[in-house]
Design a protein around this motif. Structure first.
Motif, PDB file in Angstrom:
ATOM      1  N   ALA A 126       9.335 -67.767  31.392  1.00 31.41           N
ATOM      2  CA  ALA A 126       9.680 -69.134  31.791  1.00 31.41           C
ATOM      3  C   ALA A 126       8.825 -70.155  31.060  1.00 31.41           C
ATOM      4  O   ALA A 126       9.332 -71.187  30.578  1.00 31.41           O
ATOM      5  N   GLN A 127       7.525 -69.878  30.953  1.00 36.04           N
ATOM      6  CA  GLN A 127       6.622 -70.830  30.307  1.00 36.04           C
ATOM      7  C   GLN A 127       6.942 -70.975  28.824  1.00 36.04           C
ATOM      8  O   GLN A 127       6.936 -72.083  28.272  1.00 36.04           O
ATOM      9  N   GLN A 128       7.237 -69.853  28.148  1.00 36.85           N
ATOM     10  CA  GLN A 128       7.564 -69.922  26.724  1.00 36.85           C
ATOM     11  C   GLN A 128       8.886 -70.651  26.494  1.00 36.85           C
ATOM     12  O   GLN A 128       9.013 -71.426  25.536  1.00 36.85           O
ATOM     13  N   LEU A 129       9.858 -70.433  27.357  1.00 42.34           N
ATOM     14  CA  LEU A 129      11.132 -71.154  27.239  1.00 42.34           C
ATOM     15  C   LEU A 129      10.906 -72.661  27.329  1.00 42.34           C
ATOM     16  O   LEU A 129      11.436 -73.436  26.523  1.00 42.34           O
ATOM     17  N   LYS A 130      10.116 -73.080  28.299  1.00 44.47           N
ATOM     18  CA  LYS A 130       9.885 -74.511  28.508  1.00 44.47           C
ATOM     19  C   LYS A 130       9.019 -75.110  27.400  1.00 44.47           C
ATOM     20  O   LYS A 130       9.305 -76.202  26.893  1.00 44.47           O
ATOM     21  N   ASP A 131       7.957 -74.406  27.026  1.00 44.60           N
ATOM     22  CA  ASP A 131       7.026 -74.950  26.035  1.00 44.60           C
ATOM     23  C   ASP A 131       7.673 -75.054  24.653  1.00 44.60           C
ATOM     24  O   ASP A 131       7.479 -76.043  23.934  1.00 44.60           O
ATOM     25  N   ILE A 132       8.434 -74.025  24.260  1.00 41.06           N
ATOM     26  CA  ILE A 132       8.977 -73.978  22.898  1.00 41.06           C
ATOM     27  C   ILE A 132      10.259 -74.791  22.771  1.00 41.06           C
ATOM     28  O   ILE A 132      10.446 -75.533  21.798  1.00 41.06           O
ATOM     29  N   LEU A 133      11.136 -74.700  23.766  1.00 40.71           N
ATOM     30  CA  LEU A 133      12.428 -75.391  23.670  1.00 40.71           C
ATOM     31  C   LEU A 133      12.356 -76.836  24.139  1.00 40.71           C
ATOM     32  O   LEU A 133      13.146 -77.674  23.687  1.00 40.71           O
ATOM     33  N   GLY A 134      11.451 -77.136  25.034  1.00 41.86           N
ATOM     34  CA  GLY A 134      11.301 -78.514  25.508  1.00 41.86           C
ATOM     35  C   GLY A 134      12.584 -79.060  26.100  1.00 41.86           C
ATOM     36  O   GLY A 134      13.210 -78.428  26.962  1.00 41.86           O
ATOM     37  N   GLU A 135      13.015 -80.231  25.617  1.00 40.86           N
ATOM     38  CA  GLU A 135      14.206 -80.888  26.171  1.00 40.86           C
ATOM     39  C   GLU A 135      15.500 -80.176  25.806  1.00 40.86           C
ATOM     40  O   GLU A 135      16.548 -80.469  26.377  1.00 40.86           O
ATOM     41  N   GLN A 136      15.436 -79.254  24.838  1.00 40.79           N
ATOM     42  CA  GLN A 136      16.646 -78.497  24.510  1.00 40.79           C
ATOM     43  C   GLN A 136      17.081 -77.605  25.670  1.00 40.79           C
ATOM     44  O   GLN A 136      18.270 -77.339  25.855  1.00 40.79           O
ATOM     45  N   LEU A 137      16.144 -77.125  26.469  1.00 40.97           N
ATOM     46  CA  LEU A 137      16.454 -76.234  27.586  1.00 40.97           C
ATOM     47  C   LEU A 137      16.997 -77.039  28.760  1.00 40.97           C
ATOM     48  O   LEU A 137      16.353 -77.979  29.238  1.00 40.97           O
ATOM     49  N   LEU A 138      18.182 -76.669  29.231  1.00 46.00           N
ATOM     50  CA  LEU A 138      18.781 -77.361  30.374  1.00 46.00           C
ATOM     51  C   LEU A 138      18.117 -76.867  31.658  1.00 46.00           C
ATOM     52  O   LEU A 138      18.187 -75.683  31.981  1.00 46.00           O
ATOM     53  N   THR A 139      17.472 -77.764  32.387  1.00 47.36           N
ATOM     54  CA  THR A 139      16.755 -77.388  33.613  1.00 47.36           C
ATOM     55  C   THR A 139      17.286 -78.117  34.848  1.00 47.36           C
ATOM     56  O   THR A 139      16.717 -77.995  35.933  1.00 47.36           O
ATOM     57  N   ALA A 140      18.367 -78.877  34.682  1.00 51.07           N
ATOM     58  CA  ALA A 140      18.970 -79.580  35.815  1.00 51.07           C
ATOM     59  C   ALA A 140      20.436 -79.839  35.493  1.00 51.07           C
ATOM     60  O   ALA A 140      20.844 -79.809  34.328  1.00 51.07           O
ATOM     61  N   THR A 141      21.243 -80.060  36.507  1.00 53.05           N
ATOM     62  CA  THR A 141      22.645 -80.390  36.267  1.00 53.05           C
ATOM     63  C   THR A 141      22.726 -81.724  35.533  1.00 53.05           C
ATOM     64  O   THR A 141      21.800 -82.536  35.577  1.00 53.05           O
ATOM     65  N   THR A 142      23.834 -81.952  34.870  1.00 49.65           N
ATOM     66  CA  THR A 142      23.950 -83.140  34.020  1.00 49.65           C
ATOM     67  C   THR A 142      23.871 -84.442  34.802  1.00 49.65           C
ATOM     68  O   THR A 142      23.418 -85.465  34.273  1.00 49.65           O
ATOM     69  N   ASP A 143      24.303 -84.416  36.082  1.00 53.65           N
ATOM     70  CA  ASP A 143      24.276 -85.647  36.874  1.00 53.65           C
ATOM     71  C   ASP A 143      23.398 -85.539  38.117  1.00 53.65           C
ATOM     72  O   ASP A 143      23.360 -86.449  38.948  1.00 53.65           O
ATOM     73  N   GLY A 144      22.704 -84.403  38.268  1.00 54.14           N
ATOM     74  CA  GLY A 144      21.825 -84.232  39.421  1.00 54.14           C
ATOM     75  C   GLY A 144      22.548 -83.897  40.708  1.00 54.14           C
ATOM     76  O   GLY A 144      21.926 -83.847  41.772  1.00 54.14           O
TER      77      GLY A 144
END
Length: 736
Positions: free
Chosen positions: A393-411
């Motif tokens: 999880a940490q590597q996905l977030k650190d390396i991909l940053g904003e490219q990784l989708l972590t929330a629905t498009t409209d919340g």
């Protein structure tokens, strides 16, 4: 005939190439290291041939030519440590001296280390200049360059630059032309070029030209319009199109002024993109990309990290690079605990090599959107401990940053999946998730999720048990990275209809997918595409993985049920990947193809076993300059035949073969009409396979091309000798 020996004419440079200092330096040759591993680093002398389209290299020690390749076979050049081999040598050689030559198809990359940064830049910039010229050549220019593609130097046995009859005969056999012993003499200078151009004449095209030309010398504007309407099936703006073709392809200014097309102009048009079997409007991005994700077929790979077989093969980031550059939008990664707390990627319980998960994610971040802007789904097969899941999880977030989708498009809780357009430049993680997406969006979850009023007690208790089990085996941080692609088990159509969640995806083997289709047809008489679209969610996902032990992947004829993702082994050549390439080579190669309307409407009932009939389809074919069979002796000439296959709904499955043409792979002409009755062209793929006929054993594969009929053809299939296809040669696929 002439006596004595003739001088082979120096090849002319392709249009667009000027001999710069860089190219002249490449022609003088450069000593570089060719590397295959940390221990295999050998010096080779690389040299650009005089034609500026061929590069050969030889051993410094023996002086013997080791290999040669054409610029047209090179896809790109990567600077620095952009391969695993060069990365392993980073401490020994600086990145400015390193580069990688990447080839089309399945040929391995060429990793090189120059003696200086200046020499490396010379080759990198020079190769890129030549690649740009090669990719911009039209068919006429490619034909003109064919004599100087390296064959003449191979045929000139004593390397004196002059050719006698025996050497010319050897050259022709290399070019798939049979020549008997009843001739003598030599070819000199211009005669060699004239001789070659005589060979490349298309008599069948000239015959077609004369069928529409009243005087046999030109096509008037109205005669060209007749050809376009009757044979090319153009029905709108035909006169304007004819004018455009004359202006673009007629070489004679006089003929252009008279709005006429000569035989040369006619051939240039037929060999151009406008004369291709591919509908030019569908080559670019042309489909509606604003529909829910589940309304598209999605180019998907299986065991993406492998570049060889699935038992003992090599795991490599190159597998991800190749798949992404081919437009693949769903990648698979198998993660296992590794040393020093670093998760590793490999095929579990096999002898495949291992690569760090960190390298896979870095490669994904770098190459995900070079070919397509639309979302990439990373399918995670998670075999890691809770501790190393936290690292994932940490590597996905650190390396991909904003490219990784972590929330629905409209919340908000989704009522349907977002579209490819809404998810541009986003990477979606597919995997297991604790609880339901709506629980997280409603607020902080309790030990067990809230259950809605319409859930009965048994269902609520089952959900609580699932959540508890998931919490024991899944790290919360990794679970939080899964948004629209939660992996769930498929429990049948009835449950899918009543428990719809668009954020969930079911994945199962090919055999189960086929059984579901068959059982639904037997019990209900029809297969409702809406059933598949509603699997574990209204407009949810289905993913079909390959059938072992074939190790090649399922047929990409998703139309039988509407499965969005059919995961194929991209590293393995064969019919399955041929058809996949045919399906996804349209729509800008973006990796998404919109399903037909009747497969997007949940109320539509479509029975693939009883479709309606469409007009018949016909195919008339000839060929030119076919490749030789791999590992064939120079003296052998192929006996080509063409097999045409239709892949689609059961009623459309068909194949027919032409006769074989003996000893002619250079300009065979079959002149046969093959007719097929298509019922559902929206789901049909047509595949051309050229084989070398053998009386005593299995025919050898020569090349193939595959097409998705709904995208390639303006109306029903109409492939004739005056439309061209590009034959893809590759090693013969392994036997199943």
């Amino acid at each position: 005939s002439h006596t004595g020996r003739g001088t082979l004419m120096q090849p002319t440079l392709p249009t667009g190439i000027q001999l710069t200092d860089t190219l002249e330096q490449m022609q003088q040759g450069t000593l570089m290291r060719k590397v295959k591993s940390k221990s295999w680093k050998k010096q080779r002398y690389f040299k650009l041939q005089d034609d500026c389209m061929t590069i050969w290299y030889q051993s410094k020690r023996t002086g013997k030519t080791e290999s040669a390749f054409s610029i047209s076979d090179v896809e790109t050049v990567r600077e620095g440590h952009q391969s695993e081999v060069l990365q392993s040598l980073a401490d020994e050689f600086p990145p400015e001296r390193c580069f990688t030559i990447v080839f089309y198809g399945r040929r391995g990359n060429l990793d090189l280390i120059a003696g200086s940064a200046e020499e490396a830049q010379c080759w990198v910039q020079g190769l890129r200049q030549l690649i740009e010229v090669a990719t911009s050549m039209d068919q006429r220019e490619k034909i003109d360059q064919y004599p100087s593609c390296g064959y003449h130097s191979k045929a000139d046995k004593n390397k004196d630059g002059r050719m006698n009859f025996k050497e010319v005969q050897r050259l022709l056999k290399m070019m798939n032309i049979d020549m008997n012993e009843d001739h003598s003499g030599t070819l000199e200078g211009e005669e060699f070029v004239l001789f070659y151009k005589t060979l490349t004449q298309r008599e069948e095209v000239l015959s077609l030209f004369q069928d529409f030309s009243e005087d046999g010398k030109k096509l008037t504007l109205l005669e060209l319009v007749d050809f376009l309407r009757q044979e090319q099936l153009e029905d709108e703006g035909t006169e304007e199109l004819a004018m455009e073709l004359i202006d673009k392809y007629e070489p004679s200014e006089t003929a252009r002024a008279r709005h006429a097309l000569s035989a040369d102009g006619f051939l240039m048009y037929l060999c151009s993109p406008e004369g291709s079997i591919f509908n030019p409007r569908h080559r670019a991005l042309w489909q509606d990309m604003s529909q829910p994700l589940c309304h598209y077929f999605i180019s998907s790979s299986h065991n993406t990290y492998l570049i060889e077989d699935q038992i003992r093969g090599q795991s490599s980031i190159e597998g991800y690079i190749r798949a992404l550059k081919r437009g693949c939008r769903c990648l698979e990664v198998d993660c296992w605990d590794g040393p020093n707390g670093e998760p590793m990627v490999y095929h579990g319980h096999t002898f495949t090599s291992k690569i760090p998960f960190r390298e896979v994610v870095s490669t994904l971040g770098k190459y995900a959107f070079k070919t397509s802007d639309y979302p990439v789904i990373l399918s995670l097969e998670n075999h890691c401990s809770i501790e190393q899941q936290e690292v994932l999880a940490q590597q996905l977030k650190d390396i991909l940053g904003e490219q990784l989708l972590t929330a629905t498009t409209d919340g908000r809780v989704p009522t349907q999946l977002p579209s490819p357009e809404e998810l541009k430049h986003k990477i979606l993680l597919k995997g297991k998730k604790i609880g339901r997406l709506e629980d997280k969006l409603d607020g902080p979850g309790d030990e067990a999720p809230d259950v809605s009023d319409d859930d009965n007690g048994a269902e609520a208790e089952e959900e609580r048990r699932r959540v508890k089990k998931d919490k024991e085996n899944l790290a919360q941080a990794l679970s939080d990275c899964v948004i629209y692609c939660k992996s769930v088990s498929f429990r049948g159509f009835q449950e899918a209809r009543s428990h719809s969640r668009p954020s969930e995806i079911s994945s199962f083997a090919e055999a189960k997918a086929r059984k579901l289709i068959r059982d639904a047809g037997e019990t209900e008489g029809t297969v409702a595409p809406g059933d598949w679209a509603r699997v574990e969610g209204a407009g949810g996902f289905l993913r079909c993985r390959s059938k072992a032990p074939r190790y090649r992947g399922s047929l990409p004829v998703q139309g039988k049920g509407g499965v969005q993702q059919v995961a194929l082994n991209f590293q393995t050549a064969g019919m399955e990947m041929d058809l996949c390439d045919g399906l996804f080579s349209q729509n800008g190669r973006c990796g998404y193809v919109l399903k037909p309307p009747f497969m997007r409407d949940e109320e539509t009932l479509f029975n693939p076993s009883d479709p309606a009939e469409q007009p018949p389809s016909r195919l008339v074919i000839s060929g030119q300059q076919l490749p030789k069979v791999a590992n064939t002796k120079d003296g052998a000439v192929i006996d080509p035949l063409v097999r045409v296959e239709i892949h689609g709904v059961p009623a459309d499955q068909a194949r027919q073969e032409t006769k074989y043409i003996e000893n002619n792979g250079f300009n065979p002409r079959w002149d046969e009409t093959l007719q097929f009755q298509l019922h559902v062209p929206e789901l049909a793929l047509v595949r051309f396979v050229v084989e070398d006929y053998d009386k005593t054993s299995r025919n050898d594969f020569v090349g193939q091309d595959s097409f998705y009929t709904a995208a390639y053809f303006t109306t029903h299939i109409h492939i004739c000798l005056y439309t061209h296809i590009h034959l893809h040669s590759r090693p013969a696929p392994p036997r199943p």
